[in-house]
Motif scaffolding. Structure first.
Motif, PDB file in Angstrom:
ATOM      1  N   ARG A   1       0.821  -1.201   0.000  1.00  0.00           N
ATOM      2  CA  ARG A   1       0.000   0.000   0.000  1.00  0.00           C
ATOM      3  C   ARG A   1       0.865   1.266   0.000  1.00  0.00           C
ATOM      4  NH1 ARG A   1      -3.969  -1.146   4.442  1.00  0.00           N
ATOM      5  NH2 ARG A   1      -3.993  -3.193   3.490  1.00  0.00           N
ATOM      6  N   ASP A   2       2.042   1.169   0.616  1.00  0.00           N
ATOM      7  CA  ASP A   2       2.909   2.348   0.662  1.00  0.00           C
ATOM      8  C   ASP A   2       3.752   2.504  -0.603  1.00  0.00           C
ATOM      9  OD1 ASP A   2       4.614   0.285   0.902  1.00  0.00           O
ATOM     10  OD2 ASP A   2       5.530   0.896   2.791  1.00  0.00           O
ATOM     11  N   GLY A   3       3.464   1.693  -1.632  1.00  0.00           N
ATOM     12  CA  GLY A   3       4.148   1.869  -2.905  1.00  0.00           C
ATOM     13  C   GLY A   3       5.387   1.017  -3.075  1.00  0.00           C
ATOM     14  N   MET A   4       5.835   0.369  -1.987  1.00  0.00           N
ATOM     15  CA  MET A   4       7.024  -0.468  -2.104  1.00  0.00           C
ATOM     16  C   MET A   4       6.676  -1.743  -2.878  1.00  0.00           C
ATOM     17  SD  MET A   4       9.564   0.996  -0.475  1.00  0.00           S
ATOM     18  CE  MET A   4      10.750  -0.003   0.412  1.00  0.00           C
ATOM     19  N   ILE A   5       7.678  -2.288  -3.576  1.00  0.00           N
ATOM     20  CA  ILE A   5       7.485  -3.549  -4.285  1.00  0.00           C
ATOM     21  C   ILE A   5       7.845  -4.662  -3.312  1.00  0.00           C
ATOM     22  CG2 ILE A   5       8.089  -4.860  -6.343  1.00  0.00           C
ATOM     23  CD1 ILE A   5       7.373  -2.156  -7.221  1.00  0.00           C
ATOM     24  N   ARG A   6       6.962  -5.636  -3.192  1.00  0.00           N
ATOM     25  CA  ARG A   6       7.224  -6.692  -2.224  1.00  0.00           C
ATOM     26  C   ARG A   6       7.326  -8.048  -2.907  1.00  0.00           C
ATOM     27  NH1 ARG A   6       5.122  -7.873   3.572  1.00  0.00           N
ATOM     28  NH2 ARG A   6       4.909  -5.619   3.556  1.00  0.00           N
ATOM     29  N   VAL A   7       8.347  -8.788  -2.516  1.00  0.00           N
ATOM     30  CA  VAL A   7       8.468 -10.175  -2.938  1.00  0.00           C
ATOM     31  C   VAL A   7       8.413 -10.994  -1.664  1.00  0.00           C
ATOM     32  CG1 VAL A   7       9.958 -11.891  -4.002  1.00  0.00           C
ATOM     33  CG2 VAL A   7       9.871  -9.596  -4.935  1.00  0.00           C
TER      34      VAL A   7
END
Lengths: 505, 223
Positions: free
Chosen positions: A423-429
């Motif tokens: 939600r904060d725009g970070m890309i998550r793997v």
């Protein structure tokens, strides 16, 4: 190391304080004997001593006001006096890690700490103001308009392995190859205006800080011909009425070696991870080879038929082309993974990176009876990073997850890899397993080097993965799942965030 | 030979999760004249086999066939799949990296052959040929057994009892004594048994009894 840099202004001030302190013990700092101020340099001019005394007071005042606080306790400063200032340059700490770009601030400091009055003393101060830099823990020199060294401090002479006074008169290109041509090229952007150059040590406190400096990461050459990585900062100044350049050179050997060691270590763990996968990679390569051989032999038979089945043979040939491409693709992936190259920060599709890794472990999953599923958000913004290193992180996490589900019920041998956007725009793997999990106190410990649960593991995978992710300005951590097993999360900033453009080392 | 095999309905099943391998193997086997059915998933193949069996007539026997199996498959390993098959469907295993334990395990469990990838056509087709021969023999045996069983089912309970004792080597009067009847009746039963079982001598009857013994000659109601 970076933390140390922040304290530099205060450290410089402390340096000045110690410059003015009496020698405490002859063996005090372990510097080479020839760096003894009393033999190396004539006593300072009386007027300079007075200036230095003022400088010391100002430095003290600034140090106490410095937001970073006193960086070094000015231990011996209490007993110092103007009369013994000339003995003291060897007392300055050589261990202060110096960042040359910060060196320019020195000038501002000096400008502030030296008074604008005593006009009659200025001419004398000119001659001796460079001797202030003699004690500096950084190589400093002044270049004339032709790029020749006019004077160089003791540190510079040591750094370049020159004899005393040997550097004077040398063209700077002899010390830092190609530097002068770069200066000439950048002369425009440097805005060197001979009419109004910044006057070293004389800028009134209200004047604009400094003309822009030229900073270069390059290789410098010692007098004996050997070279070393260096950071060079050049700054236009006025020197004895003419325009000149004040230069600082920092030996970057250590930071280069550190960087190289880190890369080396990452490479080694990468190779060892691939070594664990060797069997399944051979399988991955064997499949297309099997298909090719069978196809060729089938084609031979179809040609023997009467009439030859050419349509079938044509299909077969097409398939052989595809299979060969696939085999070389497997090899390409392996080679790309074990290659040892400089870090290359590029725009990356993280979903593609993850897919590549999943391809790499596809056979391994089958051999181990693990069901590996992949869930990638198709509209992820790109990240900035090194493809091989990020692949290494994901491979490490996935292979760890395979290990985690080794002893569980076959139905629970499930590993899921996600790539999505927070939600904060970070890309998550995230890589999720359904293994036994681990206790909360181990969750953080596993990221420490040499902590491993595997019989033949080095215990470096996760610690290296974390340093890689942090280098990409991201985060790597582990969480226990609410039901069963663990999930490892990696978050990375998206490409468009301006902060990511400032690649860290 | 090619046409003959196709007409005979000899089928080679290929089960491999890798599409390119599956296609290549299917082609190769097809080029040797066999009918090929290929499956990407082990369970899909099992379901198909089960469906064929249940669709067939109760007393019919399957055609000879064999299966070329990859050992490593995502849903069900080749070895697990083999356990679900009977001897009319022998398996030829293909593996990328087989070890001794795996090979021994497969062969002990009745595999026809165990080959490593990449496989040469001669080796594969030879193995398939042998597997099909084994399958044909098993089919033949099953066929005979079915036939004998159907003959056996024609016997009355009393005739069955008489047959059981006769093949054990009892004399007519001993049989009569055990069953509480007279020798003459036993003789008549025995003659009908010989006739219904389509045998000409006691020795032949004993052999037939032996063959049928495996599934159990135990007296069961002739429904």
């Amino acid at each position: 190391m970076n933390i140390a840099l922040l304290a530099v202004p205060a450290a410089v001030a402390a340096c000045f304080v110690r410059l003015l302190s009496p020698p405490r013990r002859a063996m005090h700092d372990g510097l080479p004997p020839r760096f003894d101020a009393s033999t190396r340099r004539p006593a300072l001019h009386q007027s300079t001593r007075r200036l230095l005394w003022r400088a010391k007071s100002a430095a003290r005042a600034l140090e106490s006001a410095s937001p970073a606080g006193p960086a070094q306790p000015p231990a011996a400063s209490g007993s110092s006096s103007p009369s013994n200032a000339s003995h003291t340059s060897h007392a300055c700490a050589p261990a202060v890690t110096w960042h040359a770009s910060r060196a320019v601030r020195w000038k501002e400091w000096l400008a502030r700490v030296l008074p604008a009055s005593h006009a009659q003393q200025r001419t004398h101060a000119y001659l001796d103001s460079f001797s202030l830099l003699e004690c500096a823990p950084v190589a400093a020199f002044v270049l004339d308009a032709q790029g020749q060294v006019m004077c160089a401090n003791a540190h510079a002479e040591r750094l370049f392995h020159g004899q005393q006074g040997q550097l004077s008169g040398l063209g700077i290109d002899m010390l830092v190859p190609h530097l002068w041509s770069a200066v000439q090229r950048d002369a425009q952007s440097l805005q060197v205006e001979p009419a109004a150059p910044v006057d070293m040590f004389r800028t009134p406190p209200s004047a604009p800080a400094a003309a822009p400096a030229l900073t270069r990461e390059t290789r410098a050459k010692r007098r004996d011909g050997s070279d070393f990585p260096a950071q060079v900062v050049l700054h236009p100044i006025a020197w004895q009425g003419a325009s000149a350049m004040l230069g600082f050179v920092c030996d970057r050997t250590e930071s280069y070696e550190l960087k190289r060691d880190r890369q080396e270590l990452a490479h080694l763990t990468r190779v060892s991870t691939l070594g664990e996968l060797a069997g399944s990679l051979a399988h991955e390569l064997n499949q297309p080879l099997t298909a090719i051989l069978s196809n060729v032999q089938a084609a031979q038979r179809f040609i023997e038929h009467d009439p030859p089945d050419l349509a079938e043979v044509r299909d077969i040939l097409n398939d052989i082309v595809d299979d060969s491409c696939r085999a070389s693709e497997v090899i390409r992936r392996i080679r790309a993974f074990v290659k040892k190259e400089e870090l290359e920060l590029v725009r990356l599709d993280i979903g593609g990176v993850l897919r590549d890794v999943v391809q790499l472990v596809h056979s391994d999953a089958i051999v181990r009876g693990v069901h590996l599923s992949l869930d990638v958000d198709e509209h992820l913004p790109p990240v900035r990073g090194d493809k091989v290193q990020l692949q290494q992180v994901m491979l490490n996490l996935i292979v760890n997850a395979f290990d985690a589900v080794r002893d569980v019920d076959p139905l629970d041998r499930v590993v899921t890899a996600f790539a999505g956007r927070d939600r904060d725009g970070m890309i998550r793997v995230a890589v999720r397993d359904r293994g036994h999990g681990m206790s909360a106190d181990r969750l953080e410990r596993i990221f420490k080097p040499f902590v491993t649960s595997k019989a033949q593991g080095l215990g470096l995978g996760l610690s290296i993965s974390r340093s890689i992710v942090e280098m990409h300005r991201g985060r790597l951590w582990a969480e226990k799942n609410s039901d069963q097993g663990m999930t490892f999360h990696v978050t990375l900033p998206p490409w468009n965030e301006p902060a990511t453009a400032r690649a860290t080392e | 030979m090619n046409a003959a095999q196709c007409e005979l309905g000899v089928t080679v099943y290929v089960v491999d999760d890798e599409e390119c391998v599956r296609r290549a193997l299917s082609r190769l086997i097809h080029s040797a004249g066999y009918r090929v059915e290929a499956y990407g998933l082990a369970r899909e193949f099992l379901a198909q086999v089960a469906a064929q069996r249940s669709a067939a007539l109760p007393h019919s026997v399957p055609e000879p066939a064999c299966v070329v199996l990859d050992v490593q498959m995502p849903d069900l390993s080749g070895l697990e799949l083999q356990r679900e098959l009977d001897e009319t469907l022998p398996a030829v295993f293909l593996t990328g990296h087989g070890d001794i334990a795996m090979t021994v395990g497969a062969l002990k469990a009745g595999a026809a052959d165990f080959l490593t990838k990449p496989v040469r056509d001669a080796d594969l087709l030879h193995a398939i040929g042998q597997a099909l021969a084994r399958s044909a023999a098993a089919v033949q045996q099953q066929h005979e057994l079915r036939e004998l069983q159907s003959r056996l089912e024609r016997l009355t309970p009393r005739e069955r009892e008489v047959m059981q004792l006769v093949v054990l080597g009892r004399l007519n009067k001993q049989v009569a004594c055990e069953l509480g009847t007279v020798e003459k009746t036993v003789k008549a039963h025995r003659a009908r048994v010989m006739q219904k079982m389509e045998v000409g001598s006691l020795a032949e009857l004993v052999r037939v009894a032996d063959k049928v013994a495996q599934p159990g000659l135990s007296p069961k109601p002739a429904s």
